[in-house]
Design an enzyme around this catalytic site. Structure first.
Site, mmCIF file in Angstrom:
data_model
loop_
_atom_site.group_PDB
_atom_site.id
_atom_site.type_symbol
_atom_site.label_atom_id
_atom_site.label_comp_id
_atom_site.label_asym_id
_atom_site.label_seq_id
_atom_site.Cartn_x
_atom_site.Cartn_y
_atom_site.Cartn_z
ATOM 1 N N ASP A 1 26.042 69.532 81.896
ATOM 2 C CA ASP A 1 25.959 68.476 80.880
ATOM 3 C C ASP A 1 27.230 67.624 80.961
ATOM 4 O O ASP A 1 28.198 67.983 81.636
ATOM 5 C CB ASP A 1 25.827 69.128 79.494
ATOM 6 C CG ASP A 1 25.335 68.166 78.428
ATOM 7 O OD1 ASP A 1 24.917 67.046 78.782
ATOM 8 O OD2 ASP A 1 25.364 68.538 77.243
ATOM 9 N N GLU B 1 28.472 62.545 83.494
ATOM 10 C CA GLU B 1 28.362 61.148 83.944
ATOM 11 C C GLU B 1 29.615 60.653 84.692
ATOM 12 O O GLU B 1 29.423 59.774 85.546
ATOM 13 C CB GLU B 1 28.076 60.237 82.738
ATOM 14 C CG GLU B 1 26.723 60.443 82.114
ATOM 15 C CD GLU B 1 26.625 61.747 81.345
ATOM 16 O OE1 GLU B 1 25.534 62.336 81.318
ATOM 17 O OE2 GLU B 1 27.635 62.185 80.776
ATOM 18 N N ASP C 1 20.206 62.607 75.116
ATOM 19 C CA ASP C 1 20.281 62.749 73.659
ATOM 20 C C ASP C 1 19.340 61.782 72.953
ATOM 21 O O ASP C 1 19.741 60.715 72.470
ATOM 22 C CB ASP C 1 21.718 62.529 73.188
ATOM 23 C CG ASP C 1 22.664 63.602 73.714
ATOM 24 O OD1 ASP C 1 22.171 64.663 74.149
ATOM 25 O OD2 ASP C 1 23.879 63.383 73.690
#
Length: 889
Positions: A486, A489, A562
């Site tokens: 997670d 990015e 999300d």
């Protein structure tokens, strides 16, 4: 430091923390700059075994570029443009293309003063290069399909040595909010335009929360490909989200083609459609004249080279194969990964995990995996366990493994700056962290507080990180522990646009700007390698990643990040997943129920029903939301969710066979209608319903209080069978279908055969023990066909020792055959076919006879229901790996 999710979106910044195109200097320069009239110097042409090379000249600045053009035997054309004599090397994306395609030999077909035409593939394909203004046309059978540089938008800023002093308005310096970006190589952006002739439907460019068909960007924002942590992202937005795949797919009735722009820096894409008709203003009658439809696409990237591959199809299946051969095929997941996953940020402790696990058994709801978020660690230090709440993690995993279930834990790329933590010290001393522009270890804030970020672009760092998953190093882990990447990015709470500064420095001296979109791709790669190494290379891994790039399909699954518990987010999840599927990311899903906010019961049910019919199936929610286990909303909701999950498990033989197809052919399990019906233009813009493989059409209910839905059934020559009622409907029409809370419109296509498991599941391990039911849906000619793929569901033996079987079911003229689908593969198991249901048999047969090789023919028990033309043959015990046939007469 404990972080709350709201801290991800500070009240004083909100979505304004993210740039629009007007804030990006290289985008402004290219959009506002002049068209540069490049010349192709035809006398510099060199033909090689890998294609052709030309020099390009921009007369005003005397910029010289080198154009390389490589056609392949796979019907692709690669266009590569770099500086002819750069002062330093420009970044070329590594590791994404799995192997260089075998090139075709070009030969000169025609040469004039203005152009040269080259041909390959027995003359079927041609490339025409025009001298001035430079443009490159790709033709098939004398039809121009694509023109590169049709509007003279080719842009290439050459690298320079830095000036002695930077000025505030310098091209070497850019400011956004309080952040200053110093460009080590100065302005280095590239760009090009392509015209797609005859096309007015283009798709792809995930990830965006938008319609499946890309919109015309005139008068609005371009599509942005820049991986960002965007909490509760806006709907119908072209802002970049968590991952990027720079693949565009264009479709028209007689051809599908793709454009793959291999660049990992920040990239914008503008799309302009031109209509099929326009007014002829010179006519007093204002009559309409026919003009060719076309789509103009402009790509603009901050750095790197122009590396553009045109995939020529011509049909969707061939296009998917061409792209998979280029960037890799979807990894074949272990079967448990296709089951239901239960997650939450965060389950409190080991007792909580065991209680949730027991709750599924108590309520007779199957599931396979339970997940732990960041709170399971010791102070947000990954590869550790909270000593109070998770003191015996190995015993917890053993408890789950006894039930054939798995545990997934999170592992993020930010590493807590803690000089007393051996993991941090080992990474620091091994040189495994990204550096800042001054050469020091880069520091940013994320969940643990001040953190440093692993440089996954480094092969040495990836190898070290992979070794950390070994059972002797990752204390408390077992072979039934799997991983979730997670925040990769990467997310940096105090960074520009909540990510890493572009002037941070990676292995080899490359700036982060060059490879930003690859960061999560590389962590995903390293994690998968770690789990494979942990098993000695024998077991298939499962790794979910939030960030991704082209080629991420080789590693595992991704999800849409999300999202929010609202009907609008449920609805947008369908085109988002279809877009990902078209771009090769086949193992994809969205958080069931929405990550943030609390879903109403009806929404939760509808989300489970939709997600059970999508590739990756996980319920997940934020820690400040109400608990959301399926049995907490009353028996009606529990029953509806139980049914949706159970039906998912029954359909797993079909899903697993589709993933084998994705793994070997590149065909995604989830498909827009036009993929299966490429000539039917009324399907080209449909993105609220879809196909699972070639056999099932799904129209999930995504609006509240609905009592009736409209379902498009394509194909005037098709027959569709309602999966619930077995009622047959002719295609080529829109059907009004009544629905209740328990109704999910699913239709089986005539001409298909589907295998389902029969019985009660607790998890996917039961699939090997339960019998199969086969549903044969006859087409107008009374025929049907389908396949079933089987292996051990968890190892690489299917690959290494060809331990698998692919069975084919064919029915024609009342005769159903079960045979091997090919000569490759050997695999034996005790799986049996218990029943066969045939849809579309109008009259009751006189007998049903079963013939198994070497066994006396036997009569079978059958029942015919005339009202729905359905025949059910029951009480069978036919081994699926044995050849047999059934005769209905």
């Amino acid at each position: 430091m404990e972080e709350d999710v709201v801290s991800v979106v500070p009240e004083d910044e909100g979505k304004d923390k993210f740039k629009k195109s007007e804030h990006v200097a290289f985008y402004r320069r290219q959009i506002q700059g002049p068209n540069l009239q490049h010349r192709a110097l035809l006398d510099t042409m060199v033909l090689t075994e890998k294609g052709a090379r030309f020099e390009l000249l921009e007369p005003d600045k005397q910029t010289r570029l080198l154009l390389s053009m490589s056609p392949s035997k796979r019907d692709t054309v690669r266009i590569l443009i770099d500086e002819l004599r750069p002062v330093k090397a420009r970044y070329r994306v590594p590791d994404v293309v799995t192997e260089e395609p075998q090139c075709e030999q070009l030969r000169v077909d025609r040469r004039t003063n203005d152009s040269v035409t080259l041909t390959w593939s027995s003359g079927r394909h041609r490339v025409r290069v025009w001298h001035f203004p430079f443009r490159l046309e790709i033709l098939c059978e004398n039809e121009v399909l694509v023109t590169f540089n049709a509007k003279s938008k080719l842009w290439f800023e050459t690298l320079q040595d830095p000036p002695s002093e930077l000025q505030d308005d310098s091209l070497w310096k850019e400011t956004f909010r309080q952040f200053v970006d110093l460009k080590a190589n100065g302005p280095s952006s590239v760009g090009a335009d392509l015209r797609l002739h005859g096309f007015r439907h283009v798709y792809g460019l995930p990830e965006h929360s938008d319609d499946l068909q890309l919109r015309d960007t005139r008068g609005g924002e371009p599509y942005r490909l820049y991986n960002l942590d965007v909490f509760a992202y806006d709907l119908f937005s072209r802002l970049g989200l968590y991952g990027s795949v720079p693949l565009m797919v264009a479709h028209k009735p007689d051809r599908t083609l793709g454009v793959f722009w291999l660049n990992a820096s920040e990239t914008f894409v503008n799309v302009q459609y031109f209509p099929t008709e326009q007014q002829d203003d010179q006519s007093p009658l204002v009559r309409r004249r026919k003009v060719e439809p076309q789509t103009d696409v402009r790509w603009l990237s901050e750095s790197g080279v122009i590396d553009c591959t045109v995939l020529l199809g011509p049909n969707p299946q061939q296009l998917f194969g061409q792209y998979a051969q280029l960037t890799g095929f979807q990894a074949l997941p272990p079967l448990f990964a296709l089951g239901y996953h239960q997650s939450r940020w965060n389950y409190d402790d080991e007792a909580d995990v065991k209680a949730v696990d027991a709750g599924f058994d108590r309520h007779d709801i199957p599931y396979d995996v339970i997940w732990l978020d960041i709170e399971h660690t010791d102070g947000k230090r990954y590869f550790t366990w909270d000593p109070v709440h998770f003191p015996q993690p190995a015993r917890l995993q053993l408890h789950l493994e006894k039930k054939k279930r798995k545990l997934v834990v999170i592992s993020d790329p930010h590493i807590k700056l803690d000089p007393d933590w051996s993991f941090y010290c080992e990474a620091r001393d091994g040189g495994h962290f990204v550096k800042d522009r001054d050469g020091q270890i880069y520091k940013g804030t994320c969940w643990p507080g001040e953190s440093s970020y692993l440089d996954f672009s480094s092969p040495a760092t990836r190898a070290w990180y992979s070794s950390c998953f070994s059972l002797d190093k990752y204390k408390g882990s077992t072979s039934s522990l799997f991983v979730w990447n997670d925040m990769n990015e990467p997310s940096v709470f105090n960074g520009p646009e909540q990510t890493m500064p572009k002037d941070a420095v990676h292995c080899g001296g490359w700036e982060h700007r060059d490879l930003h979109n690859l960061y999560g791709f590389y962590q995903h790669m390293a994690t998968v390698d770690g789990l494979i190494t942990r098993s000695g290379g024998s077991e298939r891994p499962f790794v979910l990643s939030r960030s991704f790039f082209a080629g991420s399909q080789r590693f595992g699954a991704i999800w849409t990040g999300d999202n929010v518990a609202s009907w609008e987010y449920l609805k947008i999840s369908v085109p988002m997943l279809l877009s990902l599927s078209l771009a090769g990311i086949a193992f994809c899903g969205a958080d069931v129920g929405g990550f943030f906010q609390d879903p109403e019961p009806e929404l939760l049910v509808r989300w489970y029903q939709a997600a059970a019919l999508q590739p990756f199936f996980r319920g997940h929610s934020a820690k400040m939301m109400k608990r959301r286990e399926p049995w907490l909303f009353g028996e009606e909701v529990t029953a509806a969710i139980r049914t949706a999950i159970q039906q998912r498990y029954c359909l797993l033989p079909y899903w697993y066979s589709l993933f084998h197809q994705a793994h070997t052919c590149g065909l995604p399990p989830l498909r827009p209608l036009w993929v299966e019906f490429p000539r039917e233009q009324n399907t080209f813009s449909v993105d609220h319903q879809y196909m699972i493989g070639g056999a099932l059409l799904v129209c999930p209910v995504t609006e509240p209080g609905v009592q009736e839905v409209q379902v498009l059934l394509p194909g005037s020559g098709e027959i569709w069978y309602d999966v619930d009622s077995a009622e047959a409907t002719r295609g080529g029409r829109t059907l009004s279908l009544p629905v209740t809370l328990n109704t999910v419109p699913v239709f089986q296509r005539g001409g298909s055969v589907i295998c389902r498991s029969v019985g009660s599941f607790s998890c996917t391990a039961d699939l090997q023990l339960l019998p199969l039911s086969i549903t044969v849906a006859l087409n107008c000619e009374g025929g049907a066909a389908g396949q079933l793929y089987l292996d051990d569901f968890h190892s690489f033996r299917y690959r290494d020792t060809k331990s698998f079987c692919l069975r084919r079911f064919d029915m024609l003229s009342g005769r159903l055959l079960c045979r091997a689908a090919g000569e490759e593969g050997t695999f034996d198991c005790d799986l049996v076919v218990q029943s066969v249901t045939v849809l579309g048999i109008k009259s009751k047969p006189s007998s049903v006879t079963v013939h198994v090789s070497g066994v006396k023919d036997s009569s079978a028990v059958f029942e015919h229901i005339e009202t729905c033309c359905m025949l059910t043959v029951s009480s069978l015990n036919l081994r699926v790996t044995t050849d047999w046939e059934m005769l209905i007469s």
